[in-house]
Design a protein around this motif. Structure first.
Motif, mmCIF file in Angstrom:
data_model
loop_
_atom_site.group_PDB
_atom_site.id
_atom_site.type_symbol
_atom_site.label_atom_id
_atom_site.label_comp_id
_atom_site.label_asym_id
_atom_site.label_seq_id
_atom_site.Cartn_x
_atom_site.Cartn_y
_atom_site.Cartn_z
ATOM 1 N N ALA A 107 0.831 -1.213 0.000
ATOM 2 C CA ALA A 107 0.000 0.000 0.000
ATOM 3 C C ALA A 107 0.862 1.258 0.000
ATOM 4 C CB ALA A 107 -0.941 -0.004 1.204
ATOM 5 N N LEU A 108 1.937 1.242 0.800
ATOM 6 C CA LEU A 108 2.824 2.406 0.860
ATOM 7 C C LEU A 108 3.614 2.565 -0.433
ATOM 8 C CD1 LEU A 108 4.116 2.175 4.541
ATOM 9 C CD2 LEU A 108 2.616 3.928 3.570
ATOM 10 N N GLU A 109 4.029 1.460 -1.019
ATOM 11 C CA GLU A 109 4.759 1.552 -2.280
ATOM 12 C C GLU A 109 3.862 2.067 -3.400
ATOM 13 O OE1 GLU A 109 6.676 -2.130 -3.121
ATOM 14 O OE2 GLU A 109 7.928 -2.093 -1.316
ATOM 15 N N GLU A 110 2.581 1.720 -3.326
ATOM 16 C CA GLU A 110 1.640 2.242 -4.320
ATOM 17 C C GLU A 110 1.417 3.740 -4.110
ATOM 18 O OE1 GLU A 110 -3.027 1.656 -5.750
ATOM 19 O OE2 GLU A 110 -2.121 0.263 -4.315
ATOM 20 N N LEU A 111 1.357 4.159 -2.841
ATOM 21 C CA LEU A 111 1.161 5.569 -2.533
ATOM 22 C C LEU A 111 2.391 6.393 -2.911
ATOM 23 C CD1 LEU A 111 -0.543 7.816 -1.124
ATOM 24 C CD2 LEU A 111 0.611 7.170 1.008
ATOM 25 N N GLU A 112 3.589 5.837 -2.718
ATOM 26 C CA GLU A 112 4.864 6.509 -2.970
ATOM 27 C C GLU A 112 4.978 7.841 -2.219
ATOM 28 O OE1 GLU A 112 6.812 5.583 -7.094
ATOM 29 O OE2 GLU A 112 4.776 6.346 -7.442
ATOM 30 N N PRO A 113 4.846 7.829 -0.901
ATOM 31 C CA PRO A 113 4.935 9.096 -0.158
ATOM 32 C C PRO A 113 6.341 9.679 -0.235
ATOM 33 C CG PRO A 113 4.993 7.232 1.345
ATOM 34 C CD PRO A 113 4.697 6.664 -0.015
ATOM 35 N N VAL A 114 6.427 10.976 -0.473
ATOM 36 C CA VAL A 114 7.713 11.671 -0.494
ATOM 37 C C VAL A 114 8.110 12.069 0.921
ATOM 38 C CG1 VAL A 114 8.935 13.723 -1.348
ATOM 39 C CG2 VAL A 114 7.378 12.455 -2.861
ATOM 40 N N PHE A 115 7.107 12.337 1.764
ATOM 41 C CA PHE A 115 7.387 12.690 3.157
ATOM 42 C C PHE A 115 6.222 12.274 4.031
ATOM 43 C CE2 PHE A 115 5.154 16.393 1.471
ATOM 44 C CZ PHE A 115 4.257 16.702 2.481
ATOM 45 N N TYR A 116 6.465 12.276 5.333
ATOM 46 C CA TYR A 116 5.417 12.058 6.330
ATOM 47 C C TYR A 116 5.267 13.310 7.180
ATOM 48 C CZ TYR A 116 5.685 6.989 5.462
ATOM 49 O OH TYR A 116 5.660 5.744 4.879
ATOM 50 N N LEU A 117 4.060 13.573 7.593
ATOM 51 C CA LEU A 117 3.806 14.517 8.681
ATOM 52 C C LEU A 117 3.606 13.662 9.919
ATOM 53 C CD1 LEU A 117 3.155 17.267 9.942
ATOM 54 C CD2 LEU A 117 0.781 16.967 9.186
ATOM 55 N N TYR A 118 4.538 13.754 10.846
ATOM 56 C CA TYR A 118 4.558 12.883 12.023
ATOM 57 C C TYR A 118 3.983 13.657 13.203
ATOM 58 C CZ TYR A 118 6.622 10.009 15.782
ATOM 59 O OH TYR A 118 6.832 9.228 16.890
ATOM 60 N N TRP A 119 3.056 13.022 13.947
ATOM 61 C CA TRP A 119 2.373 13.775 15.004
ATOM 62 C C TRP A 119 2.012 12.891 16.183
ATOM 63 C CZ3 TRP A 119 -3.362 14.809 15.661
ATOM 64 C CH2 TRP A 119 -3.581 15.804 16.627
ATOM 65 N N GLN A 120 2.427 13.343 17.349
ATOM 66 C CA GLN A 120 1.987 12.762 18.611
ATOM 67 C C GLN A 120 1.826 13.907 19.604
ATOM 68 O OE1 GLN A 120 3.913 12.077 21.875
ATOM 69 N NE2 GLN A 120 1.884 11.553 22.626
ATOM 70 N N ALA A 121 0.635 14.020 20.177
ATOM 71 C CA ALA A 121 0.347 15.124 21.095
ATOM 72 C C ALA A 121 -0.826 14.739 21.982
ATOM 73 C CB ALA A 121 0.024 16.404 20.323
#
Length: 576
Positions: free
Chosen positions: A206-220
């Motif tokens: 699924a991630l390889e199909e999406l091919e994300p260039v970056f992530y927005l990482y969030w924990q709060a």
């Protein structure tokens, strides 16, 4: 070992006071049902326990049905109530095969509750908005309705032996309906669990199909959605595929309300390894969460701290920022701030990108000196996590607002969302809103507060609706500078001179000394803020210092261009 002589008080403490009392009451009703000669007396005794349970669970019964967490509440008492109903029907000649089926249905319902509650623990959120099969992260309906209907039906069932025979048939129909709903809830739980396992199995694909260039990482902490909400529109404008990675279920639910981009929930540190696909080049962060280091340890990625505001608050110079490769800041002031606080930072890690969120802040059209009755935004911050970050003026807010009203001002009241977490701050917010609504009824001034100012309007809308602002040490001060409108800051722990020394942004503001209860220079401060405005030129120069020397036209484009460059994405390229 527990003996038979355990005191009731100790048992109540172990089992819960109300469950213990209701169980004892239900047992007493069973004894009455077995011994009472009069049907009415026995019927009243049997119906009291489910009515008491219904009273205790009135929020569940009469409000929106909740999730599986309500299941099994007062289960022992409800089993005993069923036994009491059966005894009552038997002693008074109502017992029949019909009643046997009814009792069996309600026992099945209670056991279904156990199954739903157990299965729901495995129906965790995991992902949404990914291509391919639908991600089943939400229940088809609120499972709590099984408990809601079952408890309401139990009251009717307790009355049924004293009512015409048609009541028993109604109980039978209700029992069948509740069992049907319960079975559907069980099936829905199983389907969601299977969907999660199937998605997890094919996550790399699924991630390889999406091919994300970056992530927005969030924990709060829950309720912190504003931290990513302010950045999502600008990350979308980078024109490349990306995903939001969150670390808590609460953050997942908040993020899913804010974006249609793919969202991935990774509970454990080891879960992050599966997200490292070849297309990934970098990660953006919006706060100083300790869990950020779970992902920054992957050195082949570019880790960029965005933060969620530009201010002189202590967290803005937290040395932990050194863990990132780059720190995107609004202007030169953010860089100098580290040196001023004695925090050594490599100069090459900074990128001045402005504050793209202020691109729609309208510039001042007319000097405030010509306005007879200005509109003032009062935007206090919250109390902060630590003593050195407690800058809120909210406990003095009623005095500030009352003086604004006395001067004929219209007020926009927009407290920090976290102000409602603390009782004293929440009470102060309520008191100010009552003041404004009462004044509006008397004067007809259209104050903005409550749902309108805090939900319907954005903070930029509040900026644009005002002619001046009063705030604390807060990122809204830096953003408001973009308007060039007059502003004031409240000092709750320092003299005015000390305050300006520790928080250089205050050089652009009129400072209210709130270290005592009297707010001694309030009139003087309001006169400068609303009438004289001697700091107009100073604000203009400091706005450049804090928000970057960037042309106002296409102001947000600086962030987009720098972000694309650091991610290695060509300015003209687009991945959709």
């Amino acid at each position: 070992m527990f003996g038979a002589s355990i005191p009731l008080k100790k048992a109540s403490r172990l089992l819960g006071v109300w469950p213990t009392l209701i169980t004892v009451l239900t047992a007493a009703s069973l004894l009455v049902a077995l011994s009472a000669d009069h049907l009415i007396v026995a019927g009243i005794a049997v119906v009291i326990p489910p009515l008491v349970i219904a009273w205790r669970q009135r929020r569940t019964l009469f409000a929106r049905p909740r999730g599986a967490a309500v299941m099994r509440r007062y289960a022992v008492a409800r089993y005993v109530s069923l036994a009491a109903v059966a005894a009552l029907a038997y002693r008074h000649g109502e017992w029949s095969f019909l009643w046997l089926i009814i009792i069996a249905l309600f026992v099945i319902t209670l056991e279904l509750e156990r199954s739903i509650q157990t299965l729901s623990r495995f129906t965790k959120v995991y992902a949404t908005n990914f291509p391919g099969p639908e991600q089943r992260v939400r229940a088809a309906f609120r499972y709590g309705i099984v408990y809601q209907l079952g408890l309401a039906a139990l009251v009717l069932l307790a009355l049924a032996p004293s009512l015409p025979r048609a009541a028993a048939w109604l109980c039978l129909i209700l029992g069948l309906v509740i069992v049907g709903v319960g079975l559907f809830a069980v099936k829905d739980c199983v389907d969601r669990i299977r969907a999660r396992h199937a998605f997890q199995k094919h996550l790399p694909e699924a991630l390889e199909e999406l091919e994300p260039v970056f992530y927005l990482y969030w924990q709060a902490a829950p309720g912190s959605g504003f931290q990513i909400a302010m950045w999502l529109p600008y990350l979308d404008r980078l024109g490349v595929p990306y995903a939001v990675v969150v670390r808590t279920a609460a953050n997942f639910r908040e993020a899913s309300r804010l974006t249609e981009r793919p969202i991935l929930y990774r509970q454990y540190m080891t879960d992050l390894e599966e997200t490292l696909v070849p297309s990934l080049r970098g990660v953006f962060y919006v706060n100083g969460s300790i869990r950020n280091n779970h992902l920054t340890r992957y050195a082949h990625l570019t880790h960029i701290q965005l933060n969620h505001g530009e201010s002189d608050k202590a967290p803005s110079t937290n040395p932990v920022i050194r863990m990132f490769d780059l720190n995107f800041v609004a202007g030169q002031a953010a860089i100098d701030r580290f040196a001023q606080q004695g925090v050594a930072m490599p100069r090459e890690m900074f990128r001045i990108v402005g504050r793209p969120q202020v691109e729609d802040v309208e510039a001042q059209e007319h000097p405030i000196t010509g306005l007879g009755a200005p509109t003032v935004l009062y935007a206090p911050t919250w109390e902060g996590y630590h003593e050195d970050a407690r800058y809120s003026s909210l406990l003095s807010g009623t005095k500030i607002v009352q003086n604004l009203l006395d001067r004929g001002c219209t007020v926009v009241f927009r407290p920090h969302p976290y102000c409602y977490r603390t009782k004293t701050y929440r009470q102060a917010c309520v008191a100010i809103k009552k003041m404004l609504r009462a004044d509006a009824e008397i004067t007809g001034r259209e104050h903005l507060c409550g749902y309108v100012a805090e939900k319907e309007m954005s903070i930029v809308d509040c900026f644009n609706a005002s002619d001046a602002m009063i705030s604390d040490v807060s990122s809204v001060v830096g953003d408001y500078l973009f308007s060039r409108k007059p502003l004031a800051m409240v000092s709750t722990r320092h003299t005015r001179e000390e305050f300006r020394s520790e928080f250089p942004m205050a050089r652009a503001a009129y400072v209210l000394d709130a270290t005592g209860e009297e707010l001694g220079n309030l009139d003087e401060m309001l006169e400068d803020l609303l009438v004289e405005d001697p700091l107009a030129q100073t604000r203009a120069s400091l706005a450049t210092y804090y928000l970057g020397d960037i042309p106002r036209e296409d102001y947000a484009q600086r962030f987009i261009d720098v972000a694309r460059e650091e991610l290695g994405v060509g300015i003209g390229a687009s991945h959709g």
